[in-house]
Design an enzyme around this catalytic site. Structure first.
Site, mmCIF file in Angstrom:
data_model
loop_
_atom_site.group_PDB
_atom_site.id
_atom_site.type_symbol
_atom_site.label_atom_id
_atom_site.label_comp_id
_atom_site.label_asym_id
_atom_site.label_seq_id
_atom_site.Cartn_x
_atom_site.Cartn_y
_atom_site.Cartn_z
ATOM 1 N N PHE A 489 -40.928 13.687 25.764
ATOM 2 C CA PHE A 489 -40.111 13.065 26.805
ATOM 3 C C PHE A 489 -39.368 11.834 26.290
ATOM 4 O O PHE A 489 -38.430 11.372 26.933
ATOM 5 C CB PHE A 489 -40.998 12.664 27.990
ATOM 6 C CG PHE A 489 -41.785 13.803 28.546
ATOM 7 C CD1 PHE A 489 -41.161 14.884 29.165
ATOM 8 C CD2 PHE A 489 -43.171 13.826 28.422
ATOM 9 C CE1 PHE A 489 -41.900 15.934 29.664
ATOM 10 C CE2 PHE A 489 -43.907 14.880 28.918
ATOM 11 C CZ PHE A 489 -43.270 15.941 29.542
ATOM 12 N N GLU A 490 -39.775 11.309 25.168
ATOM 13 C CA GLU A 490 -39.080 10.171 24.585
ATOM 14 C C GLU A 490 -38.011 10.599 23.591
ATOM 15 O O GLU A 490 -37.000 9.927 23.412
ATOM 16 C CB GLU A 490 -40.094 9.239 23.901
ATOM 17 C CG GLU A 490 -41.087 8.599 24.864
ATOM 18 C CD GLU A 490 -42.083 7.714 24.144
ATOM 19 O OE1 GLU A 490 -42.215 7.882 22.910
ATOM 20 O OE2 GLU A 490 -42.720 6.872 24.808
#
Length: 695
Positions: A489-490
């Site tokens: 997600f980063e």
């Protein structure tokens, strides 16, 4: 020798004028009947008793000898009760005998109870009286009959003498009687202040513990005679008037009441011991007693004894006014009195003025209290209240109707053989219990990457799947933190923007205490990055219960929709999709093309070898079900064989797009390394084609 006539006339005159003035029952057959004498004989069975003819002891002033000298004879009759038939008594001379003016029983029997009538008469005169005899037995476990006791009272700290009653007939004038004393039928070590004198027991200074039953025992011939006296100790006789406790004498007491309501005035007072005199307490209005008032609405209650000790009493009496009117208002006085004086105190019955300020404050206080209670209940049961409202009155969530999934589930997959004692429960919860409950019980549609994502899909595919979900569920197990499962997600810009801007609501489930675990600081930083974040704690197997707070909180954070829960039969189709529901399918044409290309480049001898080797290895490593597919010898898979099936393979996206990988012609194929070349892998079930353990 006969008595002279003048002497007999004088005897008759003395006899007839010396009759005791009592109420006569009547005369029958010319015989005067004085009914039953006041003296009653009570004796225990087996004891001797002497019944005297009462005519010679109070009715006439003569004795048995004079009556006999005057020509009067004495006869005895027995009956069961007043008015019953009387029959003459036949004396046997041994157990029951007639001796002068008495009957002796040595001893008594139970059947001796009754009325004994003695009659003195001659040819011209007759008189009789009946005497009662009661023969009883001892009470169970006692040496006396409780109905045959004598009663005495003694004042505290004063002296008291207890006599052994009615034993005169068993005493000898020339000999001191031998009398034994008992208390409660037991011998007692008497204190020095208790002295015995002949037939009496003297208590020089009465104490409260002297209360009880005292029994004297006397031997008469071969018989035993017992008499029991119950001693009651009281406070000393008071020499003071009663004391008012409420209302007080020294001041006027005001009691407010509302017109139309009822009023209750209570008077309490203390009365010292005054013998057998009952306490006198009453109310008056002015100079009138309450019963003299014309109003029936005003009345006194009965006197109630609140406390009593050693004859001293605390009593109360109430004055009740029903439906108070203007005329009922005024001064009422409570009076108490005894032989030493009278006291009184007054109560003013006053109309209560309406106090709007107090009533307003009371109303506001009640509203505030209700508000506080409501807020407290809402704080404690917020989730239950919201779930109840949503289930009965709520509408389905419109925001995100164009999305295919209710939630995207992100977790770390760990094989069961790698579970340890500390993290086994967390892994089982993340991999089995959580998805199974959300889908099968609550009816949510989840996107589970391990199940629903094409195995070789890239990070853009993950972003699209998250974008098609209404919620993102991150299961923070220790393995997830150690492996930095949130990295995806980063890394992807689209995913990071969704978390930062709040496009998707994130539910973070913490499965254990994560402090002290590697990368924990990054977890805290991740929490601050996410705009719409809800953290739910999972506290172990106790949270797996359906009615636990955990499931209620999770259901509250999930989107609301009216969906029937998915049953086990609905979750599996003819292709045996696996334990978590419906699977995504890959285009049959693309899969066929890719498979043909891959198999065409492989050495024929390696096809069957690799197929068997790869399947056997993966079945041992993975805990999901595996499925075998037979590859046609031509190296191509017919289109009909994969139609309507969820078929998965570990094929790069370049092959699905029709591209062919470049290989070196001078390199010999190595069967041991066949499983590392994804370009020549055959069609495999989705359980054995996962390329990552973190989703």
């Amino acid at each position: 020798m006969k008595a002279p006539i003048p002497h007999l006339i004088l005897l008759y005159a003395t006899f007839t004028q010396s009759l005791k003035v009592v109420t006569k029952r009547g005369s029958a057959d010319g015989c005067t009947d004085w009914s039953v004498d006041i003296k009653k004989y009570q004796v225990l069975v087996g004891e001797p008793v002497r019944i005297k003819c009462a005519l010679f002891y109070g009715y006439i002033r003569t004795n048995y000898s004079l009556a006999q000298s005057a020509g009067l004879s004495l006869m005895w009759y027995k009956s069961s009760g007043p008015g019953d038939f009387e029959e003459p008594i036949a004396f046997d001379g041994s157990r029951m005998s007639k001796e002068e003016d008495s009957i002796w029983f040595r001893p008594t029997l139970l059947q001796d109870s009754g009325l004994y009538a003695c009659v003195i008469r001659n040819s011209t005169y007759c008189m009789k009286v009946s005497i009662s005899l009661t023969v009883g037995e001892n009470d169970t476990g006692l040496c006396y009959n409780s109905k045959m006791k004598y009663f005495e009272k003694a004042e505290l700290s004063k002296s008291k003498e207890i006599s052994c009653r009615d034993i005169e007939d068993f005493l000898l004038p020339t000999r001191e009687p031998e009398i034994l004393w008992y208390k409660e039928c037991r011998t007692k070590a008497w204190r020095p202040s208790i002295v015995f004198k002949r037939d009496t027991l003297l208590i020089k200074e009465v104490k409260e513990d002297d209360i009880g039953n005292y029994t004297c025992e006397l031997k008469y011939g071969g018989f035993v005679v017992r008499r029991t006296t119950e001693l009651t100790v009281t406070a000393p006789l008071t020499d003071k008037p009663p004391k008012l406790l409420y209302p007080m004498e020294s001041k006027l007491t005001v009691q407010e009441t509302q017109l139309g309501g009822s009023a209750n005035l209570t008077c309490r007072a203390f009365f010292g011991y005054s013998g057998d005199v009952s306490p006198l307490i009453y109310w008056m209005k002015g100079e009138k007693f309450i019963e003299d008032l014309d109003e029936n609405r005003v009345w006194e209650s009965d006197i109630r004894i609140l406390k009593e000790h050693l004859g001293e009493q605390e009593v109360s009496i109430s004055l009740i006014v029903d439906s108070v009117e203007e005329g009922d208002l005024g001064n009422y006085s409570c009076y108490v009195e005894n032989g030493n004086g009278r006291r009184h105190a007054s109560v003013l019955l006053h109309k209560r003025e309406l106090m709007y300020t107090v009533e307003l404050a009371g109303g506001l206080g009640a509203i505030l209290l209700l508000l506080i209670c409501s807020v407290t209940i809402y704080k404690c049961y917020k989730i239950e209240i919201m779930l109840f409202y949503r289930n009965h009155f709520g509408a389905e969530e419109l925001d995100g109707d164009n999305k295919d999934y209710d939630a995207y589930l992100s977790y770390t997959k760990v094989d069961p053989d790698q579970w340890n004692q500390e993290t086994g429960e967390e892994e089982r919860f993340a991999l089995e219990i959580l998805p199974d409950m959300l889908e099968k019980h609550y009816g949510y549609k989840l996107f589970i990457p391990d199940r629903d994502l094409i195995p070789t899909g890239n990070i853009e595919d993950v972003a699209r799947c998250v974008d098609q979900s209404k919620r993102l569920i991150i299961v923070m197990t220790p393995n997830y933190v150690v492996r930095r499962g949130w990295s995806i997600f980063e890394l992807e810009t689209r995913l990071r923007n969704m978390l930062v801007t709040g496009e998707i609501k994130v539910i973070l489930i913490e499965c254990s205490e994560l402090r002290g675990i590697m990368n924990y600081q990054e977890v805290e930083a991740l929490k601050h990055t996410i705009k719409l974040l809800t953290v739910i704690k999972w506290h172990g197997p106790k949270c797996n219960k359906l009615n636990s707070k955990f499931w209620k909180r999770l259901q509250y954070e999930m989107p609301f929709k009216r969906i029937e829960p998915i049953t086990h039969e609905q979750a599996l189709d003819v292709s045996e999709q696996g334990p978590f529901g419906e699977l995504q399918t890959v285009s049959a044409i693309s899969m066929a093309a890719a498979t043909s290309t891959a198999l065409a480049t492989a050495h024929p001898d390696l096809r069957s070898t690799f197929h068997n080797t790869y399947h056997s290895q993966m079945r041992q490593k993975h805990y999901y079900r595996s499925y075998e597919y037979d590859v046609p010898p031509t190296g191509t898979l017919p289109l009909t064989s994969i139609g309507n099936q969820h078929t998965y393979c570990n094929i790069p996206m370049t092959l699905i797009n029709g591209q062919r990988p470049q290989t070196k012609s001078n390199r010999e194929p190595n069967p041991d390394e066949a499983h590392t070349n994804s370009a020549i892998l055959p069609l495999l079930p989705r359980e054995t084609s996962i390329s990552s353990v973190i989703w």
